[in-house]
Design an enzyme around this catalytic site. Structure first.
Site, PDB file in Angstrom:
ATOM      1  CD  GLU A 174      -0.255   1.170   4.647  1.00 22.96           C
ATOM      2  OE1 GLU A 174      -0.105   2.101   3.827  1.00 22.96           O
ATOM      3  OE2 GLU A 174      -1.352   0.636   4.862  1.00 22.96           O
ATOM      4  CG  HIS A 208      -1.988  -0.891   1.280  1.00 25.86           C
ATOM      5  ND1 HIS A 208      -3.286  -0.486   1.381  1.00 25.86           N
ATOM      6  CD2 HIS A 208      -2.029  -2.245   1.214  1.00 25.86           C
ATOM      7  CE1 HIS A 208      -4.075  -1.552   1.371  1.00 25.86           C
ATOM      8  NE2 HIS A 208      -3.338  -2.626   1.278  1.00 25.86           N
TER       9      HIS A 208
END
Length: 140
Positions: free
Chosen positions: A90, A17
Site C-alpha cells: 500500500e 495499491h
C-alpha cells in the site's frame, strides 16, 4: 481447494495499491498460524525493503489474515494456491509522513509523493528480492 497446476512454480506475488487514509508505504502479508518461525520468515522481505527504502514503514506492516479479508487476492493465493510470499503493498496517494503543521499547506512539501519518488520503490523491491532469492547458476 483450487488445484494448482504441476510445475507452476509461483513463489511470490506482489499486489500494488494506493490508499488515501494513511501516509507512507507498508505491506500486508500472511501468516502461518501454527508456525511462528515460518510466519517470521514471511516478514523478512518487507523488513529488507523498508531498510532499502525509508518511505516503507515496517512498523505499519500487518501480517494477519483477518476473516474479513479472506476473499482478497493475497489471502486466496496464500491459502488456496499455496503461494508462500504474497504481499499487498500500500502506498499513500499523498505523502510519506503526516504534516508537522496541518494548517500550513506547504509544511509537508518534502514528504509529498510524486511519480519519481513512488518509482523508487521498484528498485528497492528488486534489490530485496535478490537478497532473499539470490540467482542460482543454471536456473532460469
Amino acid at each position: 481447494k483450487i488445484q494448482q497446476s504441476q510445475g507452476a512454480g509461483v513463489y511470490m506475488a506482489l499486489d500494488l495499491h494506493g490508499h488515501s487514509k494513511k501516509t507512507g508505504m507498508f505491506f500486508y502479508g500472511c501468516e502461518f498460524k501454527s508456525n511462528v518461525a515460518k510466519s517470521l520468515r514471511l516478514q523478512v522481505y518487507p523488513k529488507l525493503v523498508s531498510l532499502l527504502y525509508p518511505d516503507v514503514v515496517f512498523e505499519s506492516c500487518t501480517f494477519h489474515m483477518q476473516r474479513s479479508k479472506s476473499t482478497t487476492a493475497r489471502c486466496v493465493m496464500f491459502r488456496e494456491l499455496e503461494v508462500p510470499y504474497v504481499y499487498t503493498i500500500e502506498s499513500s496517494m499523498y505523502a510519506a509522513r503526516k504534516s508537522p503543521n496541518p494548517r500550513d499547506p506547504f509544511a509537508n512539501q518534502h514528504n509529498v509523493f510524486n511519480p519519481e519518488r513512488l518509482q523508487r520503490l521498484g528498485p528497492a523491491l528488486g534489490r530485496g528480492l535478490l537478497m532473499i532469492f539470490p540467482p542460482v547458476e543454471g536456473r532460469r
